[in-house]
Design a protein around this motif. Structure first.
Motif, PDB file in Angstrom:
ATOM      1  N   ARG A 121      37.209 -83.765  76.555  1.00  0.00           N
ATOM      2  CA  ARG A 121      38.482 -83.886  76.023  1.00  0.00           C
ATOM      3  C   ARG A 121      38.682 -83.346  74.575  1.00  0.00           C
ATOM      4  O   ARG A 121      38.161 -83.605  73.737  1.00  0.00           O
ATOM      5  CB  ARG A 121      38.913 -85.397  75.796  1.00  0.00           C
ATOM      6  CG  ARG A 121      39.215 -86.063  76.979  1.00  0.00           C
ATOM      7  CD  ARG A 121      39.765 -87.617  76.870  1.00  0.00           C
ATOM      8  NE  ARG A 121      40.636 -87.684  75.738  1.00  0.00           N
ATOM      9  CZ  ARG A 121      41.873 -87.754  75.775  1.00  0.00           C
ATOM     10  NH1 ARG A 121      42.478 -88.157  77.013  1.00  0.00           N
ATOM     11  NH2 ARG A 121      42.857 -87.808  74.910  1.00  0.00           N
ATOM     12  N   LEU A 122      39.293 -81.863  74.773  1.00  0.00           N
ATOM     13  CA  LEU A 122      39.373 -81.245  73.539  1.00  0.00           C
ATOM     14  C   LEU A 122      40.627 -81.106  72.985  1.00  0.00           C
ATOM     15  O   LEU A 122      40.979 -80.222  72.002  1.00  0.00           O
ATOM     16  CB  LEU A 122      38.701 -79.883  73.940  1.00  0.00           C
ATOM     17  CG  LEU A 122      37.266 -79.711  74.353  1.00  0.00           C
ATOM     18  CD1 LEU A 122      36.793 -78.318  74.700  1.00  0.00           C
ATOM     19  CD2 LEU A 122      36.349 -80.483  73.612  1.00  0.00           C
ATOM     20  N   THR A 123      41.340 -82.156  73.326  1.00  0.00           N
ATOM     21  CA  THR A 123      43.020 -82.101  72.899  1.00  0.00           C
ATOM     22  C   THR A 123      43.110 -82.309  71.251  1.00  0.00           C
ATOM     23  O   THR A 123      42.300 -82.923  70.686  1.00  0.00           O
ATOM     24  CB  THR A 123      43.673 -83.335  73.457  1.00  0.00           C
ATOM     25  OG1 THR A 123      43.444 -83.229  74.816  1.00  0.00           O
ATOM     26  CG2 THR A 123      45.158 -83.281  73.201  1.00  0.00           C
ATOM     27  N   GLY A 124      43.994 -81.395  70.837  1.00  0.00           N
ATOM     28  CA  GLY A 124      43.975 -81.507  69.265  1.00  0.00           C
ATOM     29  C   GLY A 124      43.224 -80.458  68.467  1.00  0.00           C
ATOM     30  O   GLY A 124      43.090 -80.352  67.249  1.00  0.00           O
ATOM     31  N   PHE A 125      42.067 -79.896  69.242  1.00  0.00           N
ATOM     32  CA  PHE A 125      41.324 -78.850  68.892  1.00  0.00           C
ATOM     33  C   PHE A 125      41.903 -77.547  68.950  1.00  0.00           C
ATOM     34  O   PHE A 125      42.471 -77.340  70.284  1.00  0.00           O
ATOM     35  CB  PHE A 125      40.076 -78.964  68.908  1.00  0.00           C
ATOM     36  CG  PHE A 125      39.160 -80.247  68.427  1.00  0.00           C
ATOM     37  CD1 PHE A 125      38.923 -80.371  67.396  1.00  0.00           C
ATOM     38  CD2 PHE A 125      39.044 -81.367  69.395  1.00  0.00           C
ATOM     39  CE1 PHE A 125      38.343 -81.602  66.778  1.00  0.00           C
ATOM     40  CE2 PHE A 125      38.476 -82.382  69.007  1.00  0.00           C
ATOM     41  CZ  PHE A 125      38.086 -82.510  67.589  1.00  0.00           C
ATOM     42  N   ARG A 126      41.656 -76.499  68.159  1.00  0.00           N
ATOM     43  CA  ARG A 126      42.018 -75.164  68.469  1.00  0.00           C
ATOM     44  C   ARG A 126      40.826 -74.608  69.297  1.00  0.00           C
ATOM     45  O   ARG A 126      39.993 -74.297  68.811  1.00  0.00           O
ATOM     46  CB  ARG A 126      42.193 -74.138  67.226  1.00  0.00           C
ATOM     47  CG  ARG A 126      43.470 -74.925  66.306  1.00  0.00           C
ATOM     48  CD  ARG A 126      43.432 -74.265  64.982  1.00  0.00           C
ATOM     49  NE  ARG A 126      42.199 -74.379  64.423  1.00  0.00           N
ATOM     50  CZ  ARG A 126      41.780 -73.734  63.283  1.00  0.00           C
ATOM     51  NH1 ARG A 126      42.328 -72.892  62.828  1.00  0.00           N
ATOM     52  NH2 ARG A 126      40.649 -74.170  62.830  1.00  0.00           N
ATOM     53  N   VAL A 127      41.102 -74.444  70.768  1.00  0.00           N
ATOM     54  CA  VAL A 127      40.028 -73.789  71.541  1.00  0.00           C
ATOM     55  C   VAL A 127      40.285 -72.697  72.059  1.00  0.00           C
ATOM     56  O   VAL A 127      41.565 -72.288  72.553  1.00  0.00           O
ATOM     57  CB  VAL A 127      39.877 -74.842  72.666  1.00  0.00           C
ATOM     58  CG1 VAL A 127      38.772 -74.476  73.717  1.00  0.00           C
ATOM     59  CG2 VAL A 127      39.551 -76.192  72.383  1.00  0.00           C
ATOM     60  N   LEU A 128      39.545 -71.734  72.194  1.00  0.00           N
ATOM     61  CA  LEU A 128      39.730 -70.164  72.737  1.00  0.00           C
ATOM     62  C   LEU A 128      38.684 -70.233  73.880  1.00  0.00           C
ATOM     63  O   LEU A 128      37.543 -70.514  73.730  1.00  0.00           O
ATOM     64  CB  LEU A 128      39.303 -69.242  71.678  1.00  0.00           C
ATOM     65  CG  LEU A 128      39.237 -67.791  72.360  1.00  0.00           C
ATOM     66  CD1 LEU A 128      40.551 -67.335  72.871  1.00  0.00           C
ATOM     67  CD2 LEU A 128      38.884 -66.871  71.194  1.00  0.00           C
ATOM     68  N   THR A 129      38.958 -70.033  75.218  1.00  0.00           N
ATOM     69  CA  THR A 129      38.114 -70.057  76.184  1.00  0.00           C
ATOM     70  C   THR A 129      38.268 -68.678  76.874  1.00  0.00           C
ATOM     71  O   THR A 129      39.480 -68.074  77.363  1.00  0.00           O
ATOM     72  CB  THR A 129      38.574 -71.065  77.325  1.00  0.00           C
ATOM     73  OG1 THR A 129      38.295 -72.237  76.383  1.00  0.00           O
ATOM     74  CG2 THR A 129      37.527 -71.054  78.597  1.00  0.00           C
ATOM     75  N   PHE A 130      36.983 -67.905  77.043  1.00  0.00           N
ATOM     76  CA  PHE A 130      36.936 -66.716  77.828  1.00  0.00           C
ATOM     77  C   PHE A 130      36.555 -67.169  79.081  1.00  0.00           C
ATOM     78  O   PHE A 130      35.310 -67.619  79.318  1.00  0.00           O
ATOM     79  CB  PHE A 130      36.285 -65.670  77.172  1.00  0.00           C
ATOM     80  CG  PHE A 130      36.590 -65.346  75.705  1.00  0.00           C
ATOM     81  CD1 PHE A 130      37.536 -64.140  75.623  1.00  0.00           C
ATOM     82  CD2 PHE A 130      36.020 -65.626  74.357  1.00  0.00           C
ATOM     83  CE1 PHE A 130      38.272 -64.021  74.497  1.00  0.00           C
ATOM     84  CE2 PHE A 130      36.520 -65.365  73.332  1.00  0.00           C
ATOM     85  CZ  PHE A 130      37.735 -64.407  73.331  1.00  0.00           C
ATOM     86  N   GLY A 131      37.367 -66.751  80.129  1.00  0.00           N
ATOM     87  CA  GLY A 131      36.739 -67.234  81.710  1.00  0.00           C
ATOM     88  C   GLY A 131      35.799 -66.346  82.107  1.00  0.00           C
ATOM     89  O   GLY A 131      34.885 -66.598  82.657  1.00  0.00           O
ATOM     90  N   LYS A 132      35.606 -65.059  81.578  1.00  0.00           N
ATOM     91  CA  LYS A 132      34.770 -63.958  81.940  1.00  0.00           C
ATOM     92  C   LYS A 132      34.820 -62.858  81.208  1.00  0.00           C
ATOM     93  O   LYS A 132      35.543 -63.040  80.034  1.00  0.00           O
ATOM     94  CB  LYS A 132      34.959 -63.315  83.360  1.00  0.00           C
ATOM     95  CG  LYS A 132      36.411 -62.629  83.849  1.00  0.00           C
ATOM     96  CD  LYS A 132      36.509 -62.262  85.152  1.00  0.00           C
ATOM     97  CE  LYS A 132      37.888 -61.440  85.343  1.00  0.00           C
ATOM     98  NZ  LYS A 132      38.066 -61.077  86.660  1.00  0.00           N
ATOM     99  N   GLU A 133      34.054 -61.810  81.411  1.00  0.00           N
ATOM    100  CA  GLU A 133      33.919 -60.574  80.311  1.00  0.00           C
ATOM    101  C   GLU A 133      35.251 -59.963  80.854  1.00  0.00           C
ATOM    102  O   GLU A 133      35.457 -59.046  81.429  1.00  0.00           O
ATOM    103  CB  GLU A 133      32.714 -59.768  80.620  1.00  0.00           C
ATOM    104  CG  GLU A 133      31.373 -60.478  80.793  1.00  0.00           C
ATOM    105  CD  GLU A 133      31.249 -61.323  82.313  1.00  0.00           C
ATOM    106  OE1 GLU A 133      31.441 -60.508  83.182  1.00  0.00           O
ATOM    107  OE2 GLU A 133      31.110 -62.386  82.143  1.00  0.00           O
TER     108      GLU A 133
END
Length: 159
Positions: A63-75
């Motif tokens: 549960r990362l709600t409330g955080f600024r999350v950057l996700t890279f799915g692949k290259e």
């Protein structure tokens, strides 16, 4: 989810302040879901420091709600540009609390370095990256996020 941190010490209370600069996703506390990746990190650091190789184990909240999350799915181009910028000392990572994506390990970084130096264009570098088996990394930049989502479970020595 279980995550791992490879180093030379037992780290019950991780602190983002101890991170090095010029890493893939900037300064932060790095984890992986791949146990063997953490073991490689621990062995490499142990050899450099002539110290024990240790893998720390944590439970990470999904549960990362409330955080600024950057996700890279692949290259992707975005991932490549982000890694190059951070490895060049730019601080774009500070716009996020948590960054998740693939590791630019030694083999991968050889390809990235060809792009970084202008020898290969972005298209060629991304094409070459398809041939590497990638492991993930999670970089937690914000100490409050780290304290909230990570629970220490234990450690073990790597031989």
């Amino acid at each position: 989810m279980i995550v791992y941190h490879g180093t030379t010490k037992k780290v019950q209370n991780p602190n983002v302040a101890f991170s090095k600069r010029y890493l893939d996703f900037g300064r932060g506390f790095y984890l992986t879901t791949f146990q063997n990746q953490a073991e490689k990190w621990a062995l490499r650091k142990g050899l450099r420091q002539r110290a024990d190789a240790i893998v720390n184990i944590y439970e990470m909240s999904e549960r990362l709600t409330g955080f600024r999350v950057l996700t890279f799915g692949k290259e992707t181009e975005e991932w490549l540009d982000f890694v190059c910028a951070c490895r060049n000392g730019e601080t774009i990572y500070q716009n996020y609390d948590i960054i998740i994506g693939n590791v630019a390990d030694d083999d991968v970084f050889k390809t990235i370095d060809m792009y970084f130096r202008g020898i290969w264009d972005k298209e060629r570098a991304l094409h070459e990256l398809r041939y590497y088996k990638m492991n993930d990394q999670i970089c937690i930049i914000n100490q409050a996020a780290l304290d909230e989502i990570l629970t220490y479970k234990g450690f073990y020595h790597v031989e």
